[in-house]
Each structure stands twice: as C-alpha cells, then as structure tokens.
Motif scaffolding. Structure first.
Motif, PDB file in Angstrom:
ATOM      1  N   SER A  67       1.002  -1.284  -0.257  1.00  0.00           N
ATOM      2  CA  SER A  67       0.135  -0.053  -0.009  1.00  0.00           C
ATOM      3  C   SER A  67       0.675   1.056   0.339  1.00  0.00           C
ATOM      4  CB  SER A  67      -0.778  -0.077   1.274  1.00  0.00           C
ATOM      5  OG  SER A  67      -1.496  -1.027   1.672  1.00  0.00           O
ATOM      6  N   ILE A  68       1.793   1.526   0.681  1.00  0.00           N
ATOM      7  CA  ILE A  68       2.620   1.985   0.973  1.00  0.00           C
ATOM      8  C   ILE A  68       4.225   1.872   0.650  1.00  0.00           C
ATOM      9  CG2 ILE A  68       1.396   3.431   2.015  1.00  0.00           C
ATOM     10  CD1 ILE A  68       3.114   2.850   4.932  1.00  0.00           C
ATOM     11  N   PRO A  69       5.169   2.978   0.193  1.00  0.00           N
ATOM     12  CA  PRO A  69       6.570   3.071  -0.108  1.00  0.00           C
ATOM     13  C   PRO A  69       7.272   2.255   1.051  1.00  0.00           C
ATOM     14  CG  PRO A  69       6.076   5.040  -0.202  1.00  0.00           C
ATOM     15  CD  PRO A  69       4.467   4.378   0.423  1.00  0.00           C
ATOM     16  N   ILE A  70       8.087   1.055   0.373  1.00  0.00           N
ATOM     17  CA  ILE A  70       8.814   0.670   1.398  1.00  0.00           C
ATOM     18  C   ILE A  70       9.697   1.572   2.526  1.00  0.00           C
ATOM     19  CG2 ILE A  70      11.230  -0.810   1.879  1.00  0.00           C
ATOM     20  CD1 ILE A  70      10.647  -1.528  -1.033  1.00  0.00           C
ATOM     21  N   TYR A  71       9.884   2.348   1.576  1.00  0.00           N
ATOM     22  CA  TYR A  71      11.007   3.733   3.034  1.00  0.00           C
ATOM     23  C   TYR A  71       9.940   3.790   4.264  1.00  0.00           C
ATOM     24  CZ  TYR A  71       8.496   7.429   0.625  1.00  0.00           C
ATOM     25  OH  TYR A  71       7.537   8.439   0.207  1.00  0.00           O
ATOM     26  N   ALA A  72       8.386   3.821   3.516  1.00  0.00           N
ATOM     27  CA  ALA A  72       7.532   4.619   4.707  1.00  0.00           C
ATOM     28  C   ALA A  72       7.856   3.320   5.797  1.00  0.00           C
ATOM     29  CB  ALA A  72       5.932   4.665   4.180  1.00  0.00           C
ATOM     30  N   VAL A  73       7.921   1.926   5.393  1.00  0.00           N
ATOM     31  CA  VAL A  73       7.358   0.420   6.099  1.00  0.00           C
ATOM     32  C   VAL A  73       8.329   0.007   7.130  1.00  0.00           C
ATOM     33  CG1 VAL A  73       7.429  -1.224   6.090  1.00  0.00           C
ATOM     34  CG2 VAL A  73       6.276  -0.094   4.603  1.00  0.00           C
ATOM     35  N   GLY A  74       9.417   0.612   5.981  1.00  0.00           N
ATOM     36  CA  GLY A  74      11.150   0.388   6.869  1.00  0.00           C
ATOM     37  C   GLY A  74      11.183   1.451   7.988  1.00  0.00           C
ATOM     38  N   ALA A  75      11.094   3.289   7.751  1.00  0.00           N
ATOM     39  CA  ALA A  75      10.748   3.599   9.065  1.00  0.00           C
ATOM     40  C   ALA A  75      10.254   3.138  10.008  1.00  0.00           C
ATOM     41  CB  ALA A  75      11.009   5.300   7.938  1.00  0.00           C
ATOM     42  N   ALA A  76       9.287   2.818   9.806  1.00  0.00           N
ATOM     43  CA  ALA A  76       7.929   2.103  10.701  1.00  0.00           C
ATOM     44  C   ALA A  76       8.289   1.327  11.655  1.00  0.00           C
ATOM     45  CB  ALA A  76       6.530   1.965  10.119  1.00  0.00           C
ATOM     46  N   LEU A  77       8.764   0.152  11.427  1.00  0.00           N
ATOM     47  CA  LEU A  77       9.947  -1.529  11.775  1.00  0.00           C
ATOM     48  C   LEU A  77      10.737  -0.697  12.429  1.00  0.00           C
ATOM     49  CD1 LEU A  77       9.369  -3.833   8.708  1.00  0.00           C
ATOM     50  CD2 LEU A  77       7.555  -3.156  10.477  1.00  0.00           C
ATOM     51  N   ALA A  78      11.713   0.309  12.519  1.00  0.00           N
ATOM     52  CA  ALA A  78      12.478   0.464  12.890  1.00  0.00           C
ATOM     53  C   ALA A  78      12.159   1.112  13.712  1.00  0.00           C
ATOM     54  CB  ALA A  78      13.949   1.819  11.668  1.00  0.00           C
ATOM     55  N   LEU A 232      16.550   2.575  -1.147  1.00  0.00           N
ATOM     56  CA  LEU A 232      16.992   2.612  -1.832  1.00  0.00           C
ATOM     57  C   LEU A 232      16.241   2.092  -3.335  1.00  0.00           C
ATOM     58  CD1 LEU A 232      20.621   3.313  -0.745  1.00  0.00           C
ATOM     59  CD2 LEU A 232      18.936   5.741  -1.668  1.00  0.00           C
ATOM     60  N   VAL A 233      16.353   0.558  -2.884  1.00  0.00           N
ATOM     61  CA  VAL A 233      15.340  -0.014  -3.612  1.00  0.00           C
ATOM     62  C   VAL A 233      14.205   0.229  -4.342  1.00  0.00           C
ATOM     63  CG1 VAL A 233      14.944  -2.133  -4.216  1.00  0.00           C
ATOM     64  CG2 VAL A 233      16.741  -2.198  -3.014  1.00  0.00           C
ATOM     65  N   GLY A 234      13.630   0.835  -3.662  1.00  0.00           N
ATOM     66  CA  GLY A 234      12.271   1.020  -4.083  1.00  0.00           C
ATOM     67  C   GLY A 234      11.857   2.549  -4.750  1.00  0.00           C
ATOM     68  N   VAL A 235      12.918   3.207  -4.314  1.00  0.00           N
ATOM     69  CA  VAL A 235      12.653   4.704  -5.009  1.00  0.00           C
ATOM     70  C   VAL A 235      13.293   3.809  -6.219  1.00  0.00           C
ATOM     71  CG1 VAL A 235      13.761   6.923  -5.109  1.00  0.00           C
ATOM     72  CG2 VAL A 235      12.422   6.020  -2.937  1.00  0.00           C
ATOM     73  N   ILE A 236      14.958   3.301  -7.055  1.00  0.00           N
ATOM     74  CA  ILE A 236      15.758   3.666  -7.227  1.00  0.00           C
ATOM     75  C   ILE A 236      14.816   2.318  -9.079  1.00  0.00           C
ATOM     76  CG2 ILE A 236      17.213   2.736  -8.508  1.00  0.00           C
ATOM     77  CD1 ILE A 236      18.956   3.944  -6.492  1.00  0.00           C
ATOM     78  N   TRP A 237      14.476   1.038  -7.876  1.00  0.00           N
ATOM     79  CA  TRP A 237      14.200   0.072  -9.231  1.00  0.00           C
ATOM     80  C   TRP A 237      12.595   0.006  -8.959  1.00  0.00           C
ATOM     81  CZ3 TRP A 237      19.054  -0.447  -6.979  1.00  0.00           C
ATOM     82  CH2 TRP A 237      19.551  -0.661  -7.618  1.00  0.00           C
ATOM     83  N   LEU A 238      11.733  -0.039  -7.955  1.00  0.00           N
ATOM     84  CA  LEU A 238      10.554   0.372  -7.988  1.00  0.00           C
ATOM     85  C   LEU A 238       9.426   0.994  -7.863  1.00  0.00           C
ATOM     86  CD1 LEU A 238      10.404  -3.109  -4.557  1.00  0.00           C
ATOM     87  CD2 LEU A 238      10.457  -3.209  -7.688  1.00  0.00           C
TER      88      LEU A 238
END
Length: 281
Positions: A67-78, A232-238
C-alpha cells in the motif's frame, strides 16, 4: 501506514519476550552463529509467544508494503525499538532516561512526517535481475553469519546485526516482487525463495546477536541494514515516490525516525532480571 505501525507494535513487543527467552536458553559453544540456539529458544514459552506476534506483524507488514512505499514501512519497523522501550518500561520496570523518552518522541515525530509525505507504493513490477539479486543477497546473509564467528566482540555484534538487517530488508523488497500468489508462480519466482531464506537467516542471526556481544551495536547495525538499502531499492527500481512537493519532508522524516531508533538501540534486547543493573553495551 496504520498497518506498518501495527507491525511495529507487534515486533517491538515480541522482541521483549524473545530477548528474555534467548538469554534464558542454555548457551552453546563457540562465538559465532549458534544454529541450535533457535531450537533451544523455542522451548521457552515467551519465545513462542513472540513468534506469534512476529507472524501477526509480518501479515501487517505485507499489507503495508502493498500500500505504501518501502521507505515508510522500513522506518515504521525501525520504530519498533520505541515500542520495545515503552513495553520494557512497563512490563520489566526498566527506567528510561529523559534522553530516551525524547528519542521516543523523535521517532513519533519522524513517522508523522513520513505519514504526511509518503505517497502510494511504486508502480514498477521489478525485473528478474532484481529478483535474483535479492536471492543472492539472502545467500550473502548466511555467509555473513558464517564469517561473524571469526570476528572480535564488537565486530561480531555489528556483523550479526547488519546481517539480520539485510535479511529483513530482503523480505521487505521480496514482498513487492511477488505479484502472482498462485502455487506455480510462487515456485518459479526467485523472490519467493529470497523471502524465505532472507527471513529465516535474519531470525537466526538476530537470535544469536541477542545472546552474544554488544546488543546496542548489533541492533544499530540491524536498523541500518533493514532501512537504508530497501528504501533505495524502492525509490530507484520500484518507483516509490512521495506526495507532490513533499520529497524533502519524507527524507527528513525518514532520517529523524531512523536516528531516533538508533538512539534506542540498547532496547534491541530489553533488559531482563534486575532493572537497576546497567545495560550491557
């Protein structure tokens, strides 16, 4: 974002239970990754309960990643470290300093900025090369675990933490690389094997890191490993993007949330036993 935060609550609470179980398990021999440690920890009811919360958290994580970008999920999990700190302060009577309570507030502020700035998930499906890259990275996590046993104390803890973070990062990216969940498609998709291998390896390294070495160093490595690369993968490749004109707020929120989590790194293993005893760092 609600699902990502729910996953953070599950993971943060589970870490308190799992850390207690990992330390209660009989220690093995050697200084590297102890594969039998996971089996010994499974004899502890707290570890099993923690795994149940981890499973629920994973389901919420998958929903969030769709539903949302990887960077947002990753920060939430941290930010699960902030949850761990609060849970430890309530259940284990661990006292948080004023700086640590401030760090919890910083994490919340960072996540609020991310929530305002993040857009929808990227519309790129990801290439086969990326799928095989994730599988290769998952295999690399196992290699990190094997090498970690030969390193001195802090180097070993950092390697185990980074390795587990890379493994969890592989899971985050692989979820986005699995579109067709029919049995045939799953079996033929390298991302499926990357997800399973990366997740299993990450759990093994993290369990070993909880029992051996510097918890603060290991957890800091894990936070960096599971946030920066996948973002970075989410922004650059996805194709992950922010809302129009709010890229700066997303970057700021990501940095603030991760920095706050790093300040709470000692809660990667909630202290057990005497709450007045100094934390092991």
């Amino acid at each position: 974002m609600v699902c990502a935060l729910g996953a953070a609550v599950c993971f943060g609470t589970a870490s308190v239970l799992q850390a207690m179980a990992a330390r209660a398990a009989e220690p093995g021999s050697g200084s590297g990754v102890d594969a039998a440690l996971l089996l010994r920890a499974l004899r502890q009811w707290r570890y099993v309960a923690g795994l149940g919360l981890d499973l629920l958290g994973f389901v919420l994580q998958v929903v969030a990643l769709r539903s949302i970008p990887i960077y947002a999920v990753g920060a939430a999990l941290a930010a699960s470290l902030a949850v761990t700190a609060v849970v430890a302060s309530r259940l284990l009577d661990v006292r948080l300093s004023g700086v640590e309570w401030g760090a919890v507030g910083v994490v919340v502020a960072g996540l609020a900025m991310l929530g305002l700035a993040s857009g929808t998930e990227g519309d790129k499906a990801g290439s086969d090369a990326l799928r095989y890259a994730m599988l290769g990275t998952a295999l690399g996590v196992l290699l990190i675990g094997a090498v970690a046993g030969r390193l001195p104390g802090r180097g070993r803890a950092l390697a185990l933490g980074l390795g587990s973070g890379f493994g969890f990062g592989v899971v985050e990216v692989s979820v986005r690389l699995i579109d067709d969940v029919s049995p045939g498609a799953l079996l033929s998709n390298p991302a499926t094997y990357a997800l399973l291998l990366g997740g299993g390896s990450a759990f093994l390294l993290l369990t070993s890191a909880l029992q051996k070495g510097s918890v603060t160093t290991a957890t800091a490595g894990m936070v960096v490993g599971e946030t920066v690369g996948p973002a970075l993968v989410g922004v650059i490749w996805l194709g992950d993007r922010t809302r129009e004109g709010l890229a700066w707020l997303a970057v700021l929120g990501f940095v603030v949330a991760v920095a706050g989590a790093l300040a709470l790194a000692r809660f990667g293993e909630a202290p057990v036993g005497d709450a007045s005893a100094p934390a092991r760092v």
